[in-house]
Write an enzyme that holds these catalytic residues in place. Structure first.
Site, short mmCIF file in Angstrom:
data_model
loop_
_atom_site.label_atom_id
_atom_site.label_comp_id
_atom_site.label_asym_id
_atom_site.label_seq_id
_atom_site.Cartn_x
_atom_site.Cartn_y
_atom_site.Cartn_z
N GLY A 186 15.68 46.71 67.58
CA GLY A 186 15.69 48.18 67.56
C GLY A 186 14.96 48.74 66.36
N ALA A 187 13.93 48.00 65.91
CA ALA A 187 13.21 48.40 64.69
C ALA A 187 12.40 49.67 64.89
CB ALA A 187 12.30 47.26 64.24
N THR A 188 12.15 50.05 66.14
CA THR A 188 11.34 51.26 66.39
C THR A 188 12.23 52.48 66.63
OG1 THR A 188 11.31 50.70 68.74
CG2 THR A 188 9.44 49.94 67.43
N GLY A 189 13.54 52.29 66.53
CA GLY A 189 14.47 53.35 66.95
C GLY A 189 14.87 54.32 65.84
N LYS A 237 15.03 54.09 61.53
CA LYS A 237 14.19 55.01 60.76
C LYS A 237 15.02 55.85 59.79
CE LYS A 237 13.01 58.68 63.18
NZ LYS A 237 12.42 59.38 64.32
N ILE A 251 14.25 42.52 75.21
CA ILE A 251 15.54 41.84 75.04
C ILE A 251 15.83 40.83 76.16
CG2 ILE A 251 18.05 42.28 75.10
CD1 ILE A 251 17.27 44.86 73.39
N ASP A 292 31.16 50.31 60.85
CA ASP A 292 31.76 51.63 61.03
C ASP A 292 31.33 52.39 59.78
OD1 ASP A 292 33.60 53.83 60.67
OD2 ASP A 292 34.68 52.98 62.37
N HIS A 293 30.37 53.30 59.94
CA HIS A 293 29.74 53.83 58.72
C HIS A 293 30.72 54.65 57.88
CE1 HIS A 293 28.98 57.61 60.99
NE2 HIS A 293 28.82 58.19 59.82
N ASP A 345 33.83 58.50 70.64
CA ASP A 345 32.73 58.60 69.68
C ASP A 345 33.24 58.57 68.24
OD1 ASP A 345 29.99 59.05 68.89
OD2 ASP A 345 30.51 61.13 68.48
N HIS A 402 36.01 55.69 63.79
CA HIS A 402 36.04 56.26 62.43
C HIS A 402 37.42 56.78 62.05
CE1 HIS A 402 31.83 55.83 62.95
NE2 HIS A 402 31.61 56.97 63.57
N LYS A 460 31.54 71.78 58.26
CA LYS A 460 31.37 70.32 58.23
C LYS A 460 32.27 69.81 57.12
CE LYS A 460 29.39 66.18 58.40
NZ LYS A 460 29.77 65.23 59.45
N1 LIG Z 1 20.94 57.07 65.69
C1 LIG Z 1 22.09 57.19 65.04
O1 LIG Z 1 22.30 58.06 64.18
C2 LIG Z 1 23.22 56.25 65.31
C3 LIG Z 1 23.06 55.20 66.19
N2 LIG Z 1 24.08 54.32 66.39
C4 LIG Z 1 23.94 53.18 67.28
O2 LIG Z 1 22.79 52.44 66.92
C5 LIG Z 1 22.18 51.88 68.05
C6 LIG Z 1 20.71 52.31 68.10
O3 LIG Z 1 20.66 53.70 68.21
P1 LIG Z 1 19.31 54.54 68.05
O4 LIG Z 1 18.43 53.93 67.03
O5 LIG Z 1 19.72 55.93 67.88
O6 LIG Z 1 18.63 54.36 69.48
P2 LIG Z 1 17.11 54.63 69.90
O7 LIG Z 1 17.14 54.95 71.34
O8 LIG Z 1 16.44 55.56 68.98
O9 LIG Z 1 16.43 53.20 69.68
C7 LIG Z 1 16.70 52.13 70.54
C8 LIG Z 1 15.96 50.92 70.07
O10 LIG Z 1 16.20 49.88 71.02
C9 LIG Z 1 14.98 49.31 71.40
N3 LIG Z 1 15.07 48.85 72.78
C10 LIG Z 1 15.54 49.54 73.84
N4 LIG Z 1 15.46 48.79 74.95
C11 LIG Z 1 14.93 47.61 74.57
C12 LIG Z 1 14.57 46.42 75.27
N5 LIG Z 1 14.79 46.28 76.58
N6 LIG Z 1 14.03 45.42 74.57
C13 LIG Z 1 13.80 45.54 73.25
N7 LIG Z 1 14.13 46.62 72.53
C14 LIG Z 1 14.66 47.65 73.19
C15 LIG Z 1 13.97 50.42 71.25
O11 LIG Z 1 12.69 49.86 71.04
P3 LIG Z 1 11.44 50.13 72.01
O12 LIG Z 1 11.55 51.51 72.50
O13 LIG Z 1 10.25 49.87 71.14
O14 LIG Z 1 11.60 49.11 73.06
C16 LIG Z 1 14.45 51.11 70.00
O15 LIG Z 1 13.96 50.47 68.86
C17 LIG Z 1 23.02 52.31 69.24
O16 LIG Z 1 23.99 51.34 69.50
C18 LIG Z 1 23.70 53.59 68.72
O17 LIG Z 1 24.93 53.81 69.39
C19 LIG Z 1 25.26 54.43 65.68
C20 LIG Z 1 25.47 55.44 64.80
C21 LIG Z 1 24.48 56.46 64.57
O1 LIG Z 2 29.25 58.05 64.45
C1 LIG Z 2 29.08 59.26 64.53
O2 LIG Z 2 29.20 59.99 63.41
C2 LIG Z 2 28.59 61.27 63.32
C3 LIG Z 2 29.23 61.97 62.13
O3 LIG Z 2 29.00 61.23 60.99
P1 LIG Z 2 29.02 61.89 59.56
O4 LIG Z 2 28.73 60.78 58.65
O5 LIG Z 2 27.97 62.96 59.57
O6 LIG Z 2 30.37 62.48 59.37
C4 LIG Z 2 28.77 62.07 64.58
O7 LIG Z 2 27.98 63.25 64.52
C5 LIG Z 2 28.31 61.26 65.77
O8 LIG Z 2 28.59 61.99 66.97
C6 LIG Z 2 29.01 59.94 65.82
O9 LIG Z 2 28.41 59.12 66.81
#
Ligand SMILES: NC(=O)C1=CN([C@@H]2O[C@H](COP(=O)(O)OP(=O)(O)OC[C@H]3O[C@@H](n4cnc5c(N)ncnc54)[C@H](OP(=O)(O)O)[C@@H]3O)[C@@H](O)[C@H]2O)C=CC1
Ligand SMILES: O=C1O[C@H](COP(=O)(O)O)[C@@H](O)[C@H](O)[C@H]1O
Length: 504
Positions: A10-13, A17, A88, A179-180, A237, A242, A347
Site C-alpha cells: 500500500g505504498a501508493t496509498g 503518504k 496482492i 491502534d493509533h 470505526d 480506539h 474536535k
Molecule cells: N488513510 C487513513 O487515514 C487511514 C487508513 N487506515 C487503514 O489503512 C489501510 C490503507 O488505507 P488507505 O491508505 O487510506 O487506502 P488507499 O485506498 O489510499 O490505498 C490503498 C493501497 O492499497 C493498494 N492496493 C489496493 N489493491 C491492491 C492490490 N490488489 N494489489 C496491490 N496493492 C493494492 C493501493 O495501491 P495501488 O492503487 O497502486 O494498487 C494503495 O497503495 C486501510 O486498512 C485503512 O482502513 C487506518 C487509519 C487511517
Molecule cells: O481511526 C480513525 O480515527 C479518526 C480520528 O482520529 P484522530 O486522531 O483525528 O482523533 C477518524 O476520523 C476516523 O473516522 C477513524 O477511522
C-alpha cells in the site's frame, strides 16, 4: 536498533503518504532508524524507484512535522527506498519481491530482519500473510513482524476468522495491530502519570472516583470515505478499537515495571471484567445517533444521508454514547461513559476522571467535583482541577487547575511513536488479540441490537454535542458530561476552564 527491511504494502496509498513516510522521516532525523535500513514499497501502480522517491519527498513536504529542508539528509533518507510493482493476488510478484528484498539485504548488510506493514484494505490482510509465508519472504534468519492496520474484522466472527488465518503465518508476538490512539503522546504518558505519582495511584479506585468519561468528538463528517464508513459506522470505526483501548488504558493500574506482557495482562483483566450487555438491554446503556444538517465552525453542513455516496435511507450510526461497567474490586459501581461522533461541536479527545463530590455543607457552596482531565487531542495536557475558597468571609469556592504535564510543541505523532516501537520490537502500545477479541465480544450484542432495530436512531443537529439522549444517559446516574470551553471564549478565564456544558 537492528538492521531492518521495511516492506510496505500500500505504498501508493493515502495512509502511507499522510502518516507512514512522515513518521519514518522523523524517526530518521531523530536518529531512531537503524543505520542499515531498507524500505521496499509495493502497489499496482507502475512506479519506478525514482518516482517512488519523488512521491515520498512530496509527502514529507506536505505532511511531515519536520520539513525536509536539509538536502543532504533528505537524499540519504530517500536512498533507502525501492519500489516493486505487486498485485496482492499474483504469486510471481512475491518471488520478484523476495529477490529485491534479498538483494537489498546483501547490499546493506541486513541479516534478514523483516517488518511487513500492511497499509491496504482489510480484505487483503489474509492473502498477504499467506503469500508472505508461501513465497519464502517469511523465512528469515533474524526476526519477522507483521504490522496491520485497522479494521481488525467487521464483527466478532470475522475478527476470529482473520486472527486464525494470520496465526497460520505469524505468531501472536510477531503481530503488531496498530491502534493509533495508543500512539498518541498523552496516552503514552498515562504510565508515567501513575508511576510518578503515588497520590494518583492511591486515588485510582471506586473509593474516590465517581465516574470516568471518555470522549472523542469530531467536527468532520464522512468526508470521502462513504464506501467504507456507511457499512462501518461509529461503533466499528471508533468505539470497538480506539474508545475501548482508551477505557483499558484509563482503568488499568500500571505496574512500576510495565513490560508489554504486564500491560497486556492488566488490559485483558479489565476487558474480562467488563459487564456484557444482553442484546435486549442495549438500549438502556447505548445511544446511537446520526447527524442531520446543521452548522459546524460557522458553516452550514449537509445531513449524513445527503452526503455523496451515502444511501438516502441509511441508518448507519455516526454517534455512539455508552455506559459501561467494570465488575472488579477497583471499579465496581463506577460508570465509564464513552461517546464518539462526527459533525459535533468541537474536535476533542479527552478522558475526564470525576472524583466523588465533597460532602455538601453550607460552607461548600460552589465547590465542584475534583477532576483529572486528560486532554489527548488536539490539545495535549493533563490537568487536575481542585477547589479553592476565595478569601474573605463571603468568598465562595472556585475551581483551580494544576497542570501536571503538557506536551511540548511539535512532539512526535502517533504513527512515529508506533512505527518506532514496532521497529524496536516493543508491542506495549499495540492491540493484543485477547483485547481485540474481548472488545468484539462487548460490541457484538450492540451490533445485533442495531441490526434488529432494537435501539432507536436519534438524529442530531450537526454542530451540537450529539443527541440529548447522550446527556440523559448520564443524568440517570446524576452526572453530566464535562466539557472544556465556555460558550463565549472571550470570557474564558482560569475558573471557567472546565464547565458543565449545557447544550440541551
Ligand atoms: N488513510 C487513513 O487515514 C487511514 C487508513 N487506515 C487503514 O489503512 C489501510 C490503507 O488505507 P488507505 O491508505 O487510506 O487506502 P488507499 O485506498 O489510499 O490505498 C490503498 C493501497 O492499497 C493498494 N492496493 C489496493 N489493491 C491492491 C492490490 N490488489 N494489489 C496491490 N496493492 C493494492 C493501493 O495501491 P495501488 O492503487 O497502486 O494498487 C494503495 O497503495 C486501510 O486498512 C485503512 O482502513 C487506518 C487509519 C487511517
Ligand atoms: O481511526 C480513525 O480515527 C479518526 C480520528 O482520529 P484522530 O486522531 O483525528 O482523533 C477518524 O476520523 C476516523 O473516522 C477513524 O477511522
Amino acid at each position: 536498533m537492528e538492521p531492518t527491511t521495511f516492506v510496505l504494502f500500500g505504498a501508493t496509498g493515502d495512509l502511507a503518504k499522510r502518516k507512514i513516510y512522515p513518521a519514518l522521516y522523523n524517526l530518521f532525523v531523530r536518529g531512531k532508524l537503524p543505520e542499515a535500513f531498507s524500505v521496499v514499497g509495493l502497489g499496482r501502480r507502475e512506479w519506478t524507484d525514482e518516482s517512488f522517491q519523488a512521491n515520498v519527498e512530496q509527502s514529507l513536504e506536505r505532511f511531515s512535522r519536520t520539513k525536509p529542508d536539509d538536502a543532504g539528509l533528505l537524499h540519504r533518507f530517500l536512498q533507502a527506498f525501492r519500489y516493486s510493482v505487486l498485485d496482492i493476488g499474483r504469486e510471481e510478484d512475491y518471488r520478484k519481491l523476495l529477490d529485491l528484498v534479498q538483494r537489498r539485504e546483501d547490499e546493506l548488510g541486513i541479516p534478514g530482519n523483516r517488518l511487513f506493514y500492511l497499509s491496504v484494505g482489510p480484505e487483503f490482510f489474509e492473502p498477504i500473510a499467506a503469500n508472505i509465508q508461501s513465497s519464502g519472504l517469511g523465512d528469515v534468519s533474524g526476526w519477522k513482524r507483521l504490522v496491520i492496520e485497522k479494521p481488525f474484522g467487521h464483527d466478532l466472527r470475522s475478527a476470529r476468522h482473520l486472527n486464525e488465518k494470520l496465526s497460520q503465518s505469524f505468531e501472536e508476538d510477531e503481530i503488531y495491530r496498530i491502534d493509533h490512539y495508543l500512539g498518541k503522546p498523552v496516552v503514552q504518558r498515562l504510565e508515567s502519570l501513575q508511576q510518578g505519582n503515588p497520590v494518583i495511584q492511591a486515588l485510582w479506585t471506586n473509593r474516590y472516583i465517581a465516574n470516568v468519561q471518555i470522549t472523542a468528538n469530531e467536527t468532520v463528517g464522512v468526508e470521502e470515505r462513504a464506501g467504507y464508513y456507511d457499512h462501518t459506522g461509529a461503533l466499528r470505526d471508533m468505539f470497538q478499537n480506539h474508545m475501548l483501548q482508551l477505557l483499558m488504558m484509563a482503568a488499568i493500574h500500571l505496574p512500576y515495571d510495565s513490560s508489554s506482557e504486564k500491560v497486556r495482562f492488566k488490559k485483558k483483566r479489565v476487558m474480562e471484567a467488563l459487564e456484557l450487555v444482553q442484546k435486549e438491554d442495549v438500549s438502556l446503556s447505548v445511544v446511537r445517533g446520526q447527524y442531520a444538517e446543521g452548522t459546524v465552525d460557522g458553516k452550514p453542513v449537509a445531513a449524513y444521508t445527503s452526503e455523496p455516496g451515502i444511501a438516502p435511507d441509511s441508518t448507519n450510526d455516526t454517534f455512539i454514547a455508552a455506559r459501561l461497567m467494570i465488575d472488579n474490586n477497583d471499579w465496581r459501581g463506577v460508570p465509564f461513559y464513552i461517546r464518539t461522533g462526527k459533525r459535533l461541536k468541537e474536535k476533542s479527545t479527552r478522558i475526564v476522571v470525576e472524583f466523588k463530590e465533597p460532602v455538601k455543607q453550607s460552607w461548600s457552596d460552589g465547590a465542584t467535583p475534583n477532576l483529572l482531565v486528560i486532554e489527548i487531542g488536539p490539545n495535549e495536557s493533563i490537568t487536575l482541577q481542585l477547589n479553592e475558597k476565595e478569601p474573605g468571609p463571603n468568598g465562595g469556592f472556585k475551581p483551580v487547575h494544576i497542570d501536571l504535564q503538557a506536551s511540548p510543541a511539535n512532539s512526535p505523532e502517533a504513527y512515529e511513536n508506533l512505527i518506532g516501537d514496532a521497529l524496536n520490537g516493543d508491542s506495549t502500545f499495540f492491540a493484543h488479540w485477547d483485547e481485540v477479541e474481548l472488545s468484539w465480544e462487548w460490541v457484538q450484542p450492540v451490533l445485533d441490537a442495531f441490526a434488529e432495530n432494537l435501539v432507536p436512531l436519534h438524529r442530531y443537529e450537526a454542530g451540537t454535542f450529539g443527541p440529548s439522549e447522550s446527556d440523559a444517559l448520564l443524568a440517570k446516574d446524576g452526572y453530566r458530561w464535562w466539557f472544556d470551553k465556555p460558550e463565549d471564549k472571550s470570557e474564558k478565564n482560569e475558573g471557567e476552564r472546565y464547565a458543565y456544558h449545557a447544550n440541551h
